[in-house]
Design an enzyme around this catalytic site. Sequence first.
Site, short mmCIF file in Angstrom:
data_model
loop_
_atom_site.label_atom_id
_atom_site.label_comp_id
_atom_site.label_asym_id
_atom_site.label_seq_id
_atom_site.Cartn_x
_atom_site.Cartn_y
_atom_site.Cartn_z
N TRP A 24 0.83 -1.21 0.00
CA TRP A 24 0.00 0.00 0.00
C TRP A 24 0.86 1.26 0.00
O TRP A 24 1.90 1.30 0.66
CB TRP A 24 -0.86 -0.01 1.26
N ASN A 26 0.16 5.78 0.28
CA ASN A 26 -0.64 7.00 0.11
C ASN A 26 0.30 8.19 -0.04
O ASN A 26 1.18 8.12 -0.93
CB ASN A 26 -1.77 7.15 1.14
N ASP A 27 0.14 9.26 0.70
CA ASP A 27 0.80 10.54 0.40
C ASP A 27 2.28 10.44 -0.03
O ASP A 27 3.06 9.76 0.64
CB ASP A 27 0.82 11.44 1.64
N GLN A 43 3.94 7.50 2.20
CA GLN A 43 3.22 6.76 3.23
C GLN A 43 3.04 5.33 2.74
O GLN A 43 2.50 5.10 1.65
CB GLN A 43 1.85 7.42 3.48
N TRP A 51 -4.32 0.62 4.21
CA TRP A 51 -3.67 1.60 5.07
C TRP A 51 -3.37 0.98 6.45
O TRP A 51 -4.20 0.27 7.01
CB TRP A 51 -4.58 2.82 5.24
N SER A 84 2.96 11.76 7.42
CA SER A 84 3.57 12.55 6.35
C SER A 84 4.50 13.66 6.83
O SER A 84 4.35 14.17 7.95
CB SER A 84 2.47 13.17 5.48
N ARG A 154 -0.28 17.91 12.05
CA ARG A 154 0.54 17.01 11.23
C ARG A 154 1.00 17.61 9.89
O ARG A 154 0.67 18.71 9.54
CB ARG A 154 -0.22 15.70 10.97
N GLU A 209 -5.07 18.96 5.29
CA GLU A 209 -3.90 18.09 5.42
C GLU A 209 -2.83 18.51 4.42
O GLU A 209 -3.10 19.21 3.44
CB GLU A 209 -4.30 16.63 5.16
N TRP A 307 -9.78 9.09 -0.51
CA TRP A 307 -10.06 8.35 0.74
C TRP A 307 -11.45 7.72 0.73
O TRP A 307 -11.71 6.80 1.51
CB TRP A 307 -9.86 9.25 1.96
C1 FRU Z 1 -3.37 12.44 4.22
C2 FRU Z 1 -3.03 11.87 5.58
C3 FRU Z 1 -2.08 12.79 6.33
C4 FRU Z 1 -1.39 11.85 7.28
C5 FRU Z 1 -1.27 10.60 6.45
C6 FRU Z 1 -1.36 9.32 7.23
O1 FRU Z 1 -3.75 11.49 3.29
O2 FRU Z 1 -4.21 11.64 6.31
O3 FRU Z 1 -2.72 13.87 6.97
O4 FRU Z 1 -0.15 12.34 7.67
O5 FRU Z 1 -2.32 10.64 5.50
O6 FRU Z 1 -1.12 8.21 6.41
#
Ligand code: FRU
Length: 502
Positions: A24, A26-27, A43, A51, A84, A154, A209, A307
Amino acid sequence: MTAVTATTPDAFRPAMHYAARSTWLNDPNGLIFHEGIYHLYYQNNPEGNVWGNMSWGHATSTDLVTWVEQPVAIAYDELEDIYSGSIVFDRYNTSGFGTEARPPLVAVYTSAFKPASELSGVQAQSLAYSLDGGYTWTKYAGNPVLNRGSSEFRDPKVFRFESDAESYWIMVAVEALDFKVVFYSSLDLKKWELLSSFGPANATGGVWECPDLFPLPVDGDPENLKWVLTINLNPGGPNSGSAGQYFVGDFDGVTFTSSSTVTEGLQAPDRLGDYQWLDWGRDYYAAVSFSDVPDGRRLMIAWMNNWQYANEIPTSPWRSPMSLIREVSLQSVDGTPRLVQHVARELASLPSVHPPFTADDTEIAEGKHLLDSAAGSVQRIEASLSTGTAEEFGVIVRGEGTRGTRIGIRPAEGRIVVDRRESGQTGFHESFASTDAAPIQPTGNSYEVTIYVDHCSVEVFAQGGQITLSELIFPASTSTDVSVYACGGTATINSLKVTQLA
Ligand code: FRU
């Protein structure tokens, strides 16, 4: 060799986009060009394809086209997940983590503290450093370095602010639930002082974010610098779910002053069209820019997912691609600086695998017209189309029979749409099948659109890059038809070029 059929999930593995081998993501995190190498951290769940276990995965590239997956860079443990953040090259060793001869790379990330930690539930900012050019990382023993006692603080983006008088580090982060960007300064990356905050402003339909802040010349004039503040929000995007908005203004080293805040109608859904969006599509999130790119180019990349359905998209064993890398710049539009985006030249100049399909000055009669020799699944399509009597006209990609992904212009509505209702697999989540729209203005009577097509995505750049729409699609590998169409009348192809990419 294993045969790849239409039902093999890995038929969706992108040809032009980064995706992890079997996990997986993400960011995008910690984007930096350093010692001749582009580093893309992200991520990552090192143990699965949903996730969880958040860590920083890592990939490297010398050309922004081919990426090599590296071992996990910063791993979660029993006390914290690694959320992140960003990386800076600490050239003058202000942190003391390196030496004058070997200055460190410093990662600034969010520690999401877990129940086993004394700080359980808190999100605070922490450091790790690398003395081998970004491959291995050591967490700082004094972490966290910035703790507000908040559970939603964050996504630090750090950069060096330099004025004639002084230079220091700036951190841009969010208090996600308050729709606030907070600005801090530091001399050594360890002690941070609050400078100011920005927000709520414009879109606040979801948590804020992954912010970013960078200067850009307006119309290429170095004497006319403006600052761009980008803020991702989830949900609350213009076509629902995750998206990124931006503000243009000034930053004096302490405070960001926006010139693009719409003061009336906060949170009113019908105002979403008045805000500035990094992308109008459903799958362009957590966009951030690279640091230290040569030639002063500002390159951005985003996570291509939403998401709303991120954990359910039908790819395996990996899940989620990154977007193509974009170069962003500021251009005056009716006297107002607007962000303009183009695919980075390294990707935009990928050669054709055989001579491109071209057409000029051709009427599109009512109906759908297959372009026989344009078929393919990894393509760049450059179209200039003019309005005739049709209510809607455009291009259908990754088609087969009556299926396909429609990219259409509706001149009377002033909108461009991406219709993925018949794009292939859509049933994995109720909100995936959609028709998503963005505003579009013709130049004279014509619309210029560039479309990048890959095994699981379309990215549309319209109106000279002022409008972009990025969307995931999951077509069968046999769905490769390209067609043009017109509904309720005619339109004209001024020019059309379909380039097959490797
Ligand atoms: C955005 C987020 C960030 C966080 C990360 C966690 O997609 O929610 O705010 O740091 O993903 O995986």
